[in-house]
Each structure stands twice: as C-alpha cells, then as structure tokens.
Design a protein around this motif. Sequence first.
Motif, PDB file in Angstrom:
ATOM      1  N   TYR C 288       0.843  -1.196   0.000  1.00  0.00           N
ATOM      2  CA  TYR C 288       0.000   0.000   0.000  1.00  0.00           C
ATOM      3  C   TYR C 288       0.874   1.241   0.000  1.00  0.00           C
ATOM      4  O   TYR C 288       0.575   2.221  -0.691  1.00  0.00           O
ATOM      5  CB  TYR C 288      -0.908  -0.007   1.232  1.00  0.00           C
ATOM      6  CG  TYR C 288      -1.721   1.257   1.370  1.00  0.00           C
ATOM      7  CD1 TYR C 288      -2.849   1.460   0.593  1.00  0.00           C
ATOM      8  CD2 TYR C 288      -1.335   2.254   2.253  1.00  0.00           C
ATOM      9  CE1 TYR C 288      -3.596   2.632   0.702  1.00  0.00           C
ATOM     10  CE2 TYR C 288      -2.064   3.425   2.377  1.00  0.00           C
ATOM     11  CZ  TYR C 288      -3.183   3.611   1.599  1.00  0.00           C
ATOM     12  OH  TYR C 288      -3.912   4.770   1.699  1.00  0.00           O
ATOM     13  N   ALA C 356      -7.698   3.261  -1.209  1.00  0.00           N
ATOM     14  CA  ALA C 356      -7.332   4.196  -0.136  1.00  0.00           C
ATOM     15  C   ALA C 356      -8.137   3.943   1.126  1.00  0.00           C
ATOM     16  O   ALA C 356      -7.996   4.687   2.095  1.00  0.00           O
ATOM     17  CB  ALA C 356      -7.554   5.632  -0.616  1.00  0.00           C
ATOM     18  N   PRO C 358      -9.191   2.264   4.519  1.00  0.00           N
ATOM     19  CA  PRO C 358      -8.912   1.340   5.624  1.00  0.00           C
ATOM     20  C   PRO C 358     -10.071   0.359   5.746  1.00  0.00           C
ATOM     21  O   PRO C 358     -11.227   0.700   5.447  1.00  0.00           O
ATOM     22  CB  PRO C 358      -8.853   2.259   6.848  1.00  0.00           C
ATOM     23  CG  PRO C 358      -8.590   3.625   6.310  1.00  0.00           C
ATOM     24  CD  PRO C 358      -9.257   3.668   4.976  1.00  0.00           C
ATOM     25  N   THR C 360     -12.810  -1.370   7.376  1.00  0.00           N
ATOM     26  CA  THR C 360     -13.700  -1.190   8.537  1.00  0.00           C
ATOM     27  C   THR C 360     -15.008  -1.917   8.267  1.00  0.00           C
ATOM     28  O   THR C 360     -15.281  -2.333   7.142  1.00  0.00           O
ATOM     29  CB  THR C 360     -14.032   0.295   8.758  1.00  0.00           C
ATOM     30  OG1 THR C 360     -14.690   0.775   7.579  1.00  0.00           O
ATOM     31  CG2 THR C 360     -12.777   1.121   8.995  1.00  0.00           C
ATOM     32  N   MET C 380     -10.581  -5.991  11.474  1.00  0.00           N
ATOM     33  CA  MET C 380     -10.856  -4.657  10.940  1.00  0.00           C
ATOM     34  C   MET C 380     -10.041  -3.590  11.665  1.00  0.00           C
ATOM     35  O   MET C 380     -10.578  -2.729  12.371  1.00  0.00           O
ATOM     36  CB  MET C 380     -12.351  -4.382  11.015  1.00  0.00           C
ATOM     37  CG  MET C 380     -13.133  -5.259  10.038  1.00  0.00           C
ATOM     38  SD  MET C 380     -14.921  -5.071  10.194  1.00  0.00           S
ATOM     39  CE  MET C 380     -15.483  -6.008   8.750  1.00  0.00           C
ATOM     40  N   CYS C 381      -8.750  -3.631  11.487  1.00  0.00           N
ATOM     41  CA  CYS C 381      -7.867  -2.669  12.129  1.00  0.00           C
ATOM     42  C   CYS C 381      -6.514  -2.682  11.422  1.00  0.00           C
ATOM     43  O   CYS C 381      -5.918  -3.753  11.238  1.00  0.00           O
ATOM     44  CB  CYS C 381      -7.679  -3.052  13.600  1.00  0.00           C
ATOM     45  SG  CYS C 381      -6.668  -1.874  14.508  1.00  0.00           S
ATOM     46  N   ASN C 382      -6.036  -1.515  11.043  1.00  0.00           N
ATOM     47  CA  ASN C 382      -4.698  -1.381  10.445  1.00  0.00           C
ATOM     48  C   ASN C 382      -4.516  -2.228   9.184  1.00  0.00           C
ATOM     49  O   ASN C 382      -3.439  -2.762   8.947  1.00  0.00           O
ATOM     50  CB  ASN C 382      -3.606  -1.726  11.473  1.00  0.00           C
ATOM     51  CG  ASN C 382      -3.503  -0.693  12.588  1.00  0.00           C
ATOM     52  OD1 ASN C 382      -4.330   0.203  12.666  1.00  0.00           O
ATOM     53  ND2 ASN C 382      -2.510  -0.818  13.435  1.00  0.00           N
ATOM     54  N   TYR C 384      -5.837  -2.395   4.813  1.00  0.00           N
ATOM     55  CA  TYR C 384      -6.462  -1.652   3.726  1.00  0.00           C
ATOM     56  C   TYR C 384      -7.203  -2.618   2.807  1.00  0.00           C
ATOM     57  O   TYR C 384      -6.807  -3.777   2.663  1.00  0.00           O
ATOM     58  CB  TYR C 384      -5.421  -0.856   2.935  1.00  0.00           C
ATOM     59  CG  TYR C 384      -5.027   0.397   3.671  1.00  0.00           C
ATOM     60  CD1 TYR C 384      -5.624   1.623   3.368  1.00  0.00           C
ATOM     61  CD2 TYR C 384      -4.101   0.367   4.708  1.00  0.00           C
ATOM     62  CE1 TYR C 384      -5.296   2.775   4.066  1.00  0.00           C
ATOM     63  CE2 TYR C 384      -3.770   1.515   5.412  1.00  0.00           C
ATOM     64  CZ  TYR C 384      -4.379   2.723   5.087  1.00  0.00           C
ATOM     65  OH  TYR C 384      -4.058   3.853   5.787  1.00  0.00           O
ATOM     66  N   PRO C 408      -0.768  -2.478   5.388  1.00  0.00           N
ATOM     67  CA  PRO C 408      -0.214  -1.622   4.325  1.00  0.00           C
ATOM     68  C   PRO C 408       1.190  -2.015   3.881  1.00  0.00           C
ATOM     69  O   PRO C 408       1.598  -1.647   2.786  1.00  0.00           O
ATOM     70  CB  PRO C 408      -0.229  -0.224   4.952  1.00  0.00           C
ATOM     71  CG  PRO C 408      -0.355  -0.428   6.428  1.00  0.00           C
ATOM     72  CD  PRO C 408      -1.108  -1.713   6.591  1.00  0.00           C
TER      73      PRO C 408
ATOM     74  N   LEU D 241     -10.730  -6.846  19.027  1.00  0.00           N
ATOM     75  CA  LEU D 241     -10.073  -6.940  17.733  1.00  0.00           C
ATOM     76  C   LEU D 241      -8.842  -7.832  17.875  1.00  0.00           C
ATOM     77  O   LEU D 241      -8.214  -7.875  18.935  1.00  0.00           O
ATOM     78  CB  LEU D 241      -9.652  -5.544  17.252  1.00  0.00           C
ATOM     79  CG  LEU D 241     -10.836  -4.696  16.769  1.00  0.00           C
ATOM     80  CD1 LEU D 241     -10.445  -3.231  16.689  1.00  0.00           C
ATOM     81  CD2 LEU D 241     -11.317  -5.202  15.403  1.00  0.00           C
ATOM     82  N   LEU D 243      -5.766  -7.628  16.742  1.00  0.00           N
ATOM     83  CA  LEU D 243      -4.538  -6.929  17.136  1.00  0.00           C
ATOM     84  C   LEU D 243      -4.602  -6.475  18.593  1.00  0.00           C
ATOM     85  O   LEU D 243      -3.592  -6.440  19.286  1.00  0.00           O
ATOM     86  CB  LEU D 243      -4.294  -5.696  16.248  1.00  0.00           C
ATOM     87  CG  LEU D 243      -3.848  -5.960  14.821  1.00  0.00           C
ATOM     88  CD1 LEU D 243      -3.664  -4.630  14.077  1.00  0.00           C
ATOM     89  CD2 LEU D 243      -2.544  -6.745  14.786  1.00  0.00           C
ATOM     90  N   PRO D 358     -10.861   5.303  11.164  1.00  0.00           N
ATOM     91  CA  PRO D 358      -9.440   5.416  10.857  1.00  0.00           C
ATOM     92  C   PRO D 358      -9.163   6.817  10.329  1.00  0.00           C
ATOM     93  O   PRO D 358     -10.009   7.435   9.673  1.00  0.00           O
ATOM     94  CB  PRO D 358      -9.219   4.372   9.761  1.00  0.00           C
ATOM     95  CG  PRO D 358     -10.364   3.429   9.886  1.00  0.00           C
ATOM     96  CD  PRO D 358     -11.515   4.251  10.371  1.00  0.00           C
ATOM     97  N   THR D 360      -8.005   9.294   7.933  1.00  0.00           N
ATOM     98  CA  THR D 360      -7.701   9.393   6.503  1.00  0.00           C
ATOM     99  C   THR D 360      -7.909  10.836   6.071  1.00  0.00           C
ATOM    100  O   THR D 360      -8.460  11.655   6.809  1.00  0.00           O
ATOM    101  CB  THR D 360      -8.653   8.519   5.669  1.00  0.00           C
ATOM    102  OG1 THR D 360      -9.991   8.972   5.896  1.00  0.00           O
ATOM    103  CG2 THR D 360      -8.564   7.060   6.067  1.00  0.00           C
ATOM    104  N   ASN D 382      -2.936   3.819   9.844  1.00  0.00           N
ATOM    105  CA  ASN D 382      -2.898   3.031  11.093  1.00  0.00           C
ATOM    106  C   ASN D 382      -3.100   3.870  12.347  1.00  0.00           C
ATOM    107  O   ASN D 382      -2.499   3.601  13.389  1.00  0.00           O
ATOM    108  CB  ASN D 382      -1.593   2.222  11.192  1.00  0.00           C
ATOM    109  CG  ASN D 382      -1.511   1.108  10.158  1.00  0.00           C
ATOM    110  OD1 ASN D 382      -2.363   1.005   9.278  1.00  0.00           O
ATOM    111  ND2 ASN D 382      -0.498   0.270  10.262  1.00  0.00           N
ATOM    112  N   TYR D 384      -6.340   6.210  14.570  1.00  0.00           N
ATOM    113  CA  TYR D 384      -7.780   6.445  14.689  1.00  0.00           C
ATOM    114  C   TYR D 384      -8.026   7.873  15.156  1.00  0.00           C
ATOM    115  O   TYR D 384      -7.198   8.454  15.878  1.00  0.00           O
ATOM    116  CB  TYR D 384      -8.416   5.461  15.670  1.00  0.00           C
ATOM    117  CG  TYR D 384      -8.620   4.106  15.027  1.00  0.00           C
ATOM    118  CD1 TYR D 384      -9.842   3.763  14.458  1.00  0.00           C
ATOM    119  CD2 TYR D 384      -7.574   3.201  14.947  1.00  0.00           C
ATOM    120  CE1 TYR D 384     -10.020   2.540  13.838  1.00  0.00           C
ATOM    121  CE2 TYR D 384      -7.738   1.978  14.322  1.00  0.00           C
ATOM    122  CZ  TYR D 384      -8.969   1.644  13.763  1.00  0.00           C
ATOM    123  OH  TYR D 384      -9.133   0.444  13.134  1.00  0.00           O
TER     124      TYR D 384
END
Lengths: 427, 427, 427, 427
Positions: C288, C356, C358, C360, C380-382, C384, C408, D241, D243, D358, D360, D382, D384
């Motif tokens: 990414y 582009a 993320p 979610t 659903m975290c970090n 893409y 990414p 989550l 992570l 996130p 962006t 990465n 929030y």
Amino acid sequence: MTTPDSAASILAARYQKIRAFSLELCSTLSAEDCGIQTMPDVSPARWHLAHTTWFFETFILAKRPGHKPFDANFTYLFNSYYNAVGDQYPRHQRGLLSRPNLAEVQEYRRYVDECMADVFASEEALADAAERIEVGLHHEQQHQELILTDIKHVLAHNPLFPVYREASFMKADPPAVDRWIQHAEGTYWIGASGDGFSFDNESPSHREFIDAFELNSDLVSCGDYIEFIEDGGYRRPELWLSLGWEDLREQRFGAPLYWRRVGNAYHHYTLAGELEVDPALPVCHVSYFEADAFARWSGARLPTEAEWEVASKSVAVDGNFVDSLLSAGRAVHPADSVAGDAPIRRMFGDVWEWTASPYTGYPGFSPPEGALGEYNGKFMCNQYVLRGGSCATSRDHIRHTYRNFFPPEARWQFSGIRLARGSAPKR
Amino acid sequence: MTTPDSAASILAARYQKIRAFSLELCSTLSAEDCGIQTMPDVSPARWHLAHTTWFFETFILAKRPGHKPFDANFTYLFNSYYNAVGDQYPRHQRGLLSRPNLAEVQEYRRYVDECMADVFASEEALADAAERIEVGLHHEQQHQELILTDIKHVLAHNPLFPVYREASFMKADPPAVDRWIQHAEGTYWIGASGDGFSFDNESPSHREFIDAFELNSDLVSCGDYIEFIEDGGYRRPELWLSLGWEDLREQRFGAPLYWRRVGNAYHHYTLAGELEVDPALPVCHVSYFEADAFARWSGARLPTEAEWEVASKSVAVDGNFVDSLLSAGRAVHPADSVAGDAPIRRMFGDVWEWTASPYTGYPGFSPPEGALGEYNGKFMCNQYVLRGGSCATSRDHIRHTYRNFFPPEARWQFSGIRLARGSAPKR
Amino acid sequence: MTTPDSAASILAARYQKIRAFSLELCSTLSAEDCGIQTMPDVSPARWHLAHTTWFFETFILAKRPGHKPFDANFTYLFNSYYNAVGDQYPRHQRGLLSRPNLAEVQEYRRYVDECMADVFASEEALADAAERIEVGLHHEQQHQELILTDIKHVLAHNPLFPVYREASFMKADPPAVDRWIQHAEGTYWIGASGDGFSFDNESPSHREFIDAFELNSDLVSCGDYIEFIEDGGYRRPELWLSLGWEDLREQRFGAPLYWRRVGNAYHHYTLAGELEVDPALPVCHVSYFEADAFARWSGARLPTEAEWEVASKSVAVDGNFVDSLLSAGRAVHPADSVAGDAPIRRMFGDVWEWTASPYTGYPGFSPPEGALGEYNGKFMCNQYVLRGGSCATSRDHIRHTYRNFFPPEARWQFSGIRLARGSAPKR
Amino acid sequence: MTTPDSAASILAARYQKIRAFSLELCSTLSAEDCGIQTMPDVSPARWHLAHTTWFFETFILAKRPGHKPFDANFTYLFNSYYNAVGDQYPRHQRGLLSRPNLAEVQEYRRYVDECMADVFASEEALADAAERIEVGLHHEQQHQELILTDIKHVLAHNPLFPVYREASFMKADPPAVDRWIQHAEGTYWIGASGDGFSFDNESPSHREFIDAFELNSDLVSCGDYIEFIEDGGYRRPELWLSLGWEDLREQRFGAPLYWRRVGNAYHHYTLAGELEVDPALPVCHVSYFEADAFARWSGARLPTEAEWEVASKSVAVDGNFVDSLLSAGRAVHPADSVAGDAPIRRMFGDVWEWTASPYTGYPGFSPPEGALGEYNGKFMCNQYVLRGGSCATSRDHIRHTYRNFFPPEARWQFSGIRLARGSAPKR
C-alpha cells in the motif's frame, strides 16, 4: 607505630577523601548530565553517587540498631545486583528516574556520611565494621572509574560533543624502542598473599605452571593500531574470533570506540573534547575482540593474566592515574608522558590491559557468605580479565594481583593492549 | 605388519562405514523430518547430510584437477562457517530451503562417494589427501551426533511427540555407592601427545600445575537432580551464576530440557518417546549454568578439564556409545546399565561432562593455515569444555584428550554432570 | 427449474472440484517444498491443505453426532485463529512441524472428503450444512490463492530460484491509451445486496455519498513504475506516508518485491522462474505504501473502495484468473493479454488493486454469532481494502462487492495499482 | 471595530500568553524531571520547550534576512519529523541528551521570543508571517498537552509515585441518567468551513451520507468500566479486535493505564498523586482496542467521527479544560463536576473520545506545499480519530471539526469512551 586510634583516624580520613572525590568528579556536570543512561552498561552519575552511599547504608549502617533509613524506598532503588538484599530496580532503566534528583542524592550522601561519622567515633562499632568499610571504599573507587567512563559515553553520544573538563594535551613522548622482556618457565604463585586489602577474587594464592614467554615493554600505540586498520584489519575475518567478527558486522565499526575518520586523519572524542588522534599515545577503548585481532595480525598474542602478574612483579605500582592527572590539570586519558625509566613501561595506569584469560575463580575460590559474596563470584562467566588499572583508576586502588573483568565486546572502558609471545612447549 | 595398501583399504573401509552410518541415522525419518530447523543452533538432518559431503568435496575433491562439481551453488549453500572458502548461506535460515531436497542430497552423497573412490584408488592422491580425509571422517562423526541432538529437538517441539526410533528401556542399575577418587597435586602433561588422530585444539601437549582434588566415581543421577529441584534449586539466585539466573528468568524453565512435570512425577522426551524419568539414570540436557548451580547446591564444584583428563587416564575408552546402543536395539540415551567394574564409572559415553574450564587455546596453540584453521580456534570465546563423549557419540571418535565445547546456556546436547572437590591450596 | 436434488449435486460437484484443485496446485511440489514457512505471514502448503480440511471437519463434521475425528490433536494443530474453537498452535511456527507429513495430510483430506460424501448423501444433513459448506468452499479458494503466494515467497527465497511450474510468457500487449473514466457525484448503494454468496464483511448494503471522481482505464504498468523508480521515487520522503518511509528504510528495498537490478534492467522472480521485467505488464507485489507513493508521484491518488465498486459495476467479472491461466498453460502472473474491449480494462483478475480505504465494518455491520464470527470482523484494524481479485484468484470466487484486506506493508500478494483523481468538493 | 493594529496586538498577546503557559506547565518540575523519556512516544518536557521554539525559529525567523540562529545545531537536534527541513536527531533517543540543559533551553526561548517581538513590531513582517504564527501557536498548544501526558508517564514510572502538582479532588457528581440522543439519516457537510483557524486535515468540507444513529448523552464512567473488567472483559477474546487481543497478551494488562488493583479496589496514578478510583468519573487512559472492546461488551459501538461531529453541533465548546482546571487549583484530570445542563454532557474537554474512524484524508484533501505539508498528511495510516479535546487541552485550541489521531494501542493520552448505536440500514 600505629595505634588503634590512629588506624581509626586514618580510615576516617580515607573515607572522607574518597567520598569527596566522588563529588569532585561530578563537579563540572549539570543536574541533567548526571541523569543520563546511554546504554544498559552505563549508569547515570547520580545513580553512582546514590548507589555507593546505599552500599555504606546497607552493609554498615542498616546493621546498627536504631539506624533510621534516609528513605526506605532506596533499598530497592539503589540496589545494583544483590539478590540477598532484595529486589532491584531494573538496571537498564536507571536513566528513567528523575527522583530523587541530584540535590536529594547529595542530601542522602550527607546523611549517610553523618551516620558514618558515628561509626568512626565508636571503637566498638568501627572494629565490627572496618573490614566492610574498606570494601565500601574500594567499591566507591570502582564506581568513580565508572562515573568517568559512563559520562564519557553520555557526552560522546551528544552531537554537540560537550567537554567534560578542559585540559591540555601535550605531544606525547615517542614510544620506547620495541622490546620483548623474557620470562623463564616455572611454577609460580599467583594471587593475593594476604598482606593488605584485596578482593575475594584475588584469592586463594595458588601455583600455576607457566611456559617461558616474552612480554612487550610497552603498550600498543595508536600509531600501531592505525597500521592494523589500514592493513584491512577490520575487513579480514581470519584475524577475528567468530563472535568478534559477528559483533563487528552487526555494530558496523572500523576503529576503536570514540574514533571517527575525518579526511585522512582519525579524530577521537576525549573527556577534554574531540581531538586528532596522536599516534604516540596508547590505543584505548578497544574490545577484547579488537585486542585479540590486533595481536593475531601482529604475529603475537595477548598475555595470560598469570603471565602479566608474574611480569608485573618487577615494577612498582606507578603510572598515570586519575588522581595525579586531575590534580595536574591533565586530561583523564592515557597520558602523554611516562614517569621513570623502567625496562617495562605503563604496566600500571593509562589503560587496562586485556589478558587472554577468561575470568574464573582461582583453585579453591569460594565467595564469602551473605550478600557480599555476590560481589565478584557470580560474574565468573563470559568475561575476560584486565590488569593494571587505567587513567581513570585511583592510584591506591590498584595492585599487582588486581583482577578487573569485562565481557569481550565491552569498549567503553579505558581498555588497551599489551602483547606477549612464547614458543610452543616441547615434551 | 600393515602395508601401505592395507592402510588405504582400512581408510576406505572406514570411509564407507562412517558415510553409511549417517544415512542409517536418518533411515527412520521422512523427507519432512529431515528439513526442519527449530532454533538457530539446530540444523536440518538434510543439511548435515549435505554439509558433511560438501566437506569432502571442498577440502579433497575440489583440489583435484578436473573435478566437476555436483552443483556449483552448493559451495555457498552448504558452507557452514569457512570464510576462507567464501560466503555462507545464513545459518539460522537452513530450515527455509526445500531444494535440494532429500533425494537430491542423497544423489549428491553418491556422486561424492564415487569421486572419493577414485581418490582411494590412487596411491598418490590418497597420500596427499589422507590427513584431510581423516579430518573429514571425524567431522562427519561430529555431525552424526548433531543429527541426533537436532532431530531430538525437532521432534520434541512437535505436540505429537513423535518417536525417532522404537527402543526399550530397562530399569536402570542403581548408581554405585557415592565415592570420591583422590588425586595428588603435581605438574601434569595435558593434551594430545601426537599418537593417532587428534584435533588441533588438543595440542600442544603442555604442563599444568594441579592442586590435589577429588573426582566423583559416578555421574549425577536424575534422582539427585530431582532433589535439587525440590529443594528450590531453580528459585534460589545464590546458587547461580548471574548470567545463568538471567537466562533462567527469561526462558522460564525449572527442570532439564525435555522434562515436564506430570502430577507428582517428571516425564521426559527421549528419542524413544516420552517416558517417566528413571531416577537411577544419569541426568542430561542440562546447561553449564544448571550443572554449576547443582554443584554449588551439593557443596562441590565442577572439575576443570585438566583434572578430568588426569583422572580419566586410569580408565579405558569404554561405555555406552551410539554405535553399540543402536546395534543392540537400545535407545540413544544415557544407558540403563554400565559395563565393567571400574572404580570410576561412565567417564566415557552416556553424557558429555561439563567442566569448569572456559574453552581456550592451550599454551602455544596456533591453528593450521588455511580454511581448516577455522575448524576450532575461532570459537575459543564464551564456551565451556565438555569431556568424555555421550550416548550419541561413536566409540572410535572419542579420546582422553578430546575437547568438546558449547556455550554455557546450551542444553540440547546430551550434557550431564560429574562433581569434583578439593581443598584450597596453602602457601 | 432447479430441484433440491440438483442443488445438492451441484454443490457436491463444486466441492469435489474445489477440493481437487487444492491438490492440483501442489502437484508440482515436493514434500519438502510443502513444509517451508519463510516468514510469519507465509504458511506451508501442507498446512493450507490440512487447515482447509480442518475447516470442514470443525464446522460441519464435528457437529454431526458420531463423527470420529481423524486425529484429535488436529483441532489444535490446524486451528488458525478461531478462539471460540480453542487454542491454536502458534502461527509463526507452522514451518517447524514435520508431522503429520504430506502423505498423512493427504490421507486426512481423503478421510474428510469421505465423511463429507455422507453429508451430501443426506438431504437433512445437507440442508443444515449447506451454508457452512459454501463458506468452506470460499474459504478453501482463499487458501488456494495463499498456496500460490506463499510458495512463491518460499521458492524466491531459495538462491537456486526454482521454478514452480514451467509456463511461457508472451510479449505483452501495449497498454491501452491512458484514459480517465468519469463518474458523477451522488449517493450510491455500496455492498452486497444478498443475491448469491457473499462474506459477512460485504454487508450491510448501505448508502455512501461520493464526490465526482475519475478512475483510470487501466492498471499501472511495470514501465510506469520504472519511471517512478528512476525519478528517485524510493529516495524522496515527501512522496511517502511516514510509516511507509520508515518501513522502506528498515527493509532497505528500492523496487517491488521479487525484483532485482541486473545491469541496466530489472529482473523479477515469477512462478515460472526469473525473467526480465516486461514494461507492458501490470506492476505487482507492491505494498500500500508503494502504491500510495506512486500515486502521489504521478499527481493522482488511489481510489476509495466505494469509488472502485461504483466504477466496477459497468463491467462483468472477467479477466485473467488462476483457473483459466493454468488450464491454458500460462504462468500464474498478471497476464500478457487482455480479453475483450471494455473501456475499462483489468478490473477483475491480474492484480488486487489497493484502495485508499482502511478496512472497517460497513454501517450496521455485526459479525455472526459463534466461531465463524471471527472470520472477518476481528481483523478490521490497520489493514487496507483491495478489490478485484488477481491472477491467483479463481474466477468464481470474486465479486463486485468482494473485499480483500492486507496490512499496508504487505507485498507478497499479487497486489497492484489503479489510479483515481477527483476535484475537491465545493460548498 | 478591530483595526489591523489591534489584530497584531491581539496576536502578540496570544503569543505571549501561550508561550508563558508552556513554562508555567513546567514550573513544578526539576531539571531532572524535564529530561526523561520513558518510551519512544514520550518526549522530555525540555525537548517540548525547545521544539516549540524551534518551530517559530524555523518557520518564521529563519526565513527573515539577517536572522542569526541561536545555535546552528538546533536545526537538527529539535527537528521532530520535517524531512523537508533536514535530518532529525532520532526520536527515541531524545532522553539521552543532557545538553542543551534546561537553563539553556529557557535562554533559547527568550532569544526567540525577542526575535519574534521584532516580527510583531513590523507590519510587513507580521502580514507575511501571521498565518504561520497561528499554526505555531496551535502547535505549541498541542505540545502543552503532550508535556502533561508525557510527564504523567514519566512520573508514574517512578516507584516513588511523585506528584506533579498538588490539587484536591472532590467526590464526582453522579453521571446523568443514561440517555441516547437520536439523529436522523441524511447527507451532512463534514469538516471545517473556513471560518477561523483550522488544521489542513479538517478540510475540505465535504458531504457524507450518515444512517440514523444514536449517541449517548455522557461518557463511559470508571464504574461502568469496572463492571466490564469484573465481567471478564480482559479475558474474553471474542470482545476484542485481533490486534488488540495480541497487544493485551503481550503487554499483560487488565485495566486502563495507571490503574492497579489494591485489595478489592482500583487505584490510579493521577497528576495529583495516586488515589482510589472514583466510579463516577469518566474512564480514561484506554486504548482504541479497550474502547472498542468495552463498546462491544455493552452491546453498542463507537461513533464514527462524522456522527460525532454532527452530534456535537448542538452544543457549544465548553467543558473541563487545562486552563480552567489549573487556574481553579483543580487536578488535570477528567473532572468531578460538569458545568451546564446540556442534554449531551462532556462533548468537549475531560477526555478525548475514540471514534471508530481510521484517520484518513477527507475527499479532495491535499497537504500544503513545503515542510508544513508534513504536519498532518503523512500520518494518515494506522491511526484512529479522537474528538472533543481533554482536560489537558486548552479551551481555545479545540473546535467541533478538530481531529486528533493516535495509533489504536496508545493509552497515555487522556482518551476515553462515548458510545453510539444505530440500526442496520435497509435497502
């Protein structure tokens, strides 16, 4: 003849002098300077000031009935590694504490010094404590050397390259003609014989058979070492121990610690600021790996500690030490001149000399009972012995039988090289 | 009388036997088993099969005019650590290669064996190569031991606890009565005297002064060791070297490698599967740190390698070795019975015995020129010497003067404990 | 009209076809190839074969009364990340297991397939399980793609650069004239509408307001990307996200994964061996961070996933997929020719297109109850979103609403770049 | 009516006030306190004081002809992350510098303030610089918040638990009755409209379609959070989550940062010392992972930042901020009482509220040219978004459209939780 009374007053005077010297070593430093830890091996100067005080409080005062601790938390905060005393604040995080601050640590020192004055004033108390006081003073002298090597590491890390203490360097004397001093084979007594103070690791005195060997009359100089560098010393794996070669490739260095290449010259950071390297000075800040590789490159080897000790007996404990250097306004650095005319030069002072000997207990060694037994014995693994003291050692701290020890990769001490050689034994 | 011809045919026979034994050790393993590397110290069995072959190709065949390499890439892929030969595929990534696969490596072995047959067939070629062939055979025997220790690590990691080779254990003989064998002080010759093969690190033969000492007549047993555990051995820092205590706290173990607590008993993984620990068997898979802590706990110490060597001279090289164990259908493990009636038991075979001696060069040691000089010398740092061979060693590989060496934290070898003691010397 | 019976037989046929395809993908691999794990993100092919089988056993067979597990240990060994099922063998150590070996895993597959045949044979059992079977089949197709990307990573690591499967490349068609397809602002429905299978993360269908935007008619080519490299793309921090720049400096790369500079050209490792890069092919194996930096350099940006989905609705799901490529004997690689004449090319197949967005949950998203709820939501975290499938995706696996996702920094997937642009909204 | 002159004097007054406030925040700290860095995310207070000054020197003074830098080395030493300005002293080593010390940094501040006075005195210079001065002031306010959060981390690390500033806590008001405020679906304008200062990341103003949703009328309290803990919140992977669950297992925590269990109660370290947790206070020092897990446990979810912004429009920017708290002698902590009677409480001040969004760029976002373009844009990965400001934020620093951002694992900010919920959309 020394009466008991005067022995007490001599010890008290030594106590005062040594304690004061710790503060003098920090007198050019700011509160901020005294708090930094640039790597796990380095401790902040403030920590050294507190820990050496903790040592007297823990091993002498705390055993006295009625002693009121300065702060009960300090038992934990300033314990270095004595498991028998209790848990320890993590060593690698000593630089993360801002409290107690420098003023509070100085207050702690005053408090403990006052309590110690009571000990010196009591014949009975002193009789009981004298031996541990002696250990405490030698302990503090060891930390004085660390204050210097650690603050050097701290200041050298700063891109501003601050000066620890202004001092002038003179052009060094040329090294003496390269000479090899011969020693005959035989069975020698090694270790402390019991006269005067020595650490437990210097005992028992014991016999070792030593083959005939030769020891060089002087330290390896920066000029010698630059030849090694320029002959590709740092690029030729055949010169290195396997672990040393790995260390070199990971850390990516190609000269002693604190050196850097500037154009065609080498500069090095010293406690008096950054300077061009003087080829006549003894090289220092080399690891065991570098010392060993240099020796291999030069067709010689490092001496064993027994060889070093046998050879050292021919000279007195004299040389460039921190106390004489400071009082003469000279830099705390391997020095530009050598007193005397001995056939073998610089055996004491200037730089600690790496020996080929792993640090082990002498035959029959057994550490004392209790926490003080943790002082030396438990570190007898993966370290090498260094001999002779350095420019950061106090003159009255060092002995012919004194054994310093560091892991083979350590470079931040004032550690240098003296060569030995010897023919293979025949049967 | 042995003619040159028969010396050649003896060497050729030894070559065939040793080379075949490597394959036999892998005969119960699948292609997958032979490819795993569970930690950097462990190499896949397939790598051992290829590297030992590379050794003969590199140090003997490649020097012969006209030799066509099996695959030019192998020079790099199967070089372990010989910088003079060239770069090396990274050691810790040996388990990441699937090609050449097992069948291809076996093909490589056949090819090199055929080329070696030509060497054996030529008097001149053999004369030139015999010494290096001898090294290559001892080298392969060392890797045979590693095949066993490494596959043990690999299989023990698998939650299925697969069996390497079915074998039955008998109830072990009770240990002999605990006895201490006395040895007088004196200056002794230590090291290989030059009769028969020895590695460079066993020379030069040289003198060492040794104080009077006592060596125990038997190895430390699992039952002894369980006492140590149950007396809090792993929870008492005063028993441990500082590095050992750190290692223990980071790795969080409380028993030898491969042991686990099951109810009130200890079970351990062996090459014949998981079993309850038999208290009469010698303890093994302990680190130097564990051996040293056990010794301290028991009021004794580990012997130096010189002490061990002096004491070993009174017994022949005999004991439980891999070749006899395998051919008798017994497990590759410290064995349940001991041949003979010697006053000192199990000096050879069963387990490597940790000594208190850091691994250094003997006085006058200097490694041979060229790549083979990298065999031993460059590893003389931060390792300890072990003596006597183990249940995974071949009987004709071991000698009184043989020096094995591992870092003090290593536990995956068949390493055990024999105690010594001795009074402090007097001056 | 489709009767229930024929629905069952269609599902059974799909089951057989998809299960067989997993084995076909491994048919050119040795047992050794199937066991390697070159980084934590990569799993051994053998693990994929076992885990996909575990999925059917765990979520369908284990819920049937009387099912006898093939091996009770597999519940643990082949659980990927379902905490509701139980503990998991550590992911980063999947390459450290040699047992069960490939033959045993194939046996496991046969056993589960036989048990599944009983499910297909029972109308009632099938009715209960059909939905989960469908998930299992899509799950296996996802792992088929991973078998390919993972074995590519494994083989590319080997200095021998082995070929996965011989295949010929043709000179690629020149890219179409660079065109920007315009889309009007508006509120659009995004996500799966409920016809046919979709994963939970594609729902709920919901509205998003999208500003006017333009999407490029083709993927970024290797030729375009070489321009970026040669314009200093990897040396200009202003083009990069901060985390991407850090990643770049730590990993020290300057081209897509599997590329290397050879003289003046770039070569890249493909599943058909190492080749010179064809500038007309779509670039792939970019992170990414690289996709984003390229877009910034070119004055454009990456599309959001909503923009991509809206634009994709104008074309059918068609392109270069793994099934068609393999059956045509072509390499599993972004392909050298494009079917059809659509105004927008390669929206499906060839390479996953970084968006582009993320990753979610859509508004109102909530994962299903039970272990299958762990399938998508908890990741659903970090990460893409990538869209459109790749040359390693099966054609019947992909949809307009399909959401793939990776962190990414991930580069080992067939991931490429399509550009978007749009004017800033005005109020 | 405001004349241009008075605009200048207003800005000058704001400059003086904000600059003075940085020093006031450090007024209870020693030189040692100001030098510590307990983790890479934390900077020493002294560094904040220097860096904020560097900002004015670099972006305003250095562009003026004839400006004489205070110390040319500071360009490197105090550059945080502006690649366009040049290299940066490594962030994670900011705590390793003892020079310039606190007194020297204060001198640096005075020097730059004097130079800035010349800018304020020149109409032309001010016209040119006003916009960048405004950024510099908001920048310094951001670092004022970091001075507080960072010194809290530093002091909390110290086993002595030192107090930053004495202050009394009152028993908190009970939370309002739990209410859900409803909001209708629709297309809303989001982002800064251009009136007054805003950061680049708040633009462009753009439309988003939002489904109907409900936002809770108050923050989650410590009492609510204790229920979550006691219901096994930290032991149930299904709430987390993936992570977040990994982070939890590695870091081994089971409560918000700075909390510890004491008997049956929870205590937490605050800037006014360690206290028992008051269940009525808003919970803070939770990560995104904890906020998200709490929301899942409670059957709700976190709001998106668009939802938060839409809902916030109904209330004025009012609440417990650092300036009012300090001037009232209250602790810098989520406060024990709430002004006003709004239907929705504490939207501003007290704690930053984690959103589900996130971080962006808004549609059409493009950072400004030059170094200031690095301020926000390059961190859009990465992280929030958090909204609303905290007890450590200055009141005039925050806005309805203000976007703060941190990685999901960050816990050392005053970050808390407000819940949202909404029914799934229907098509």
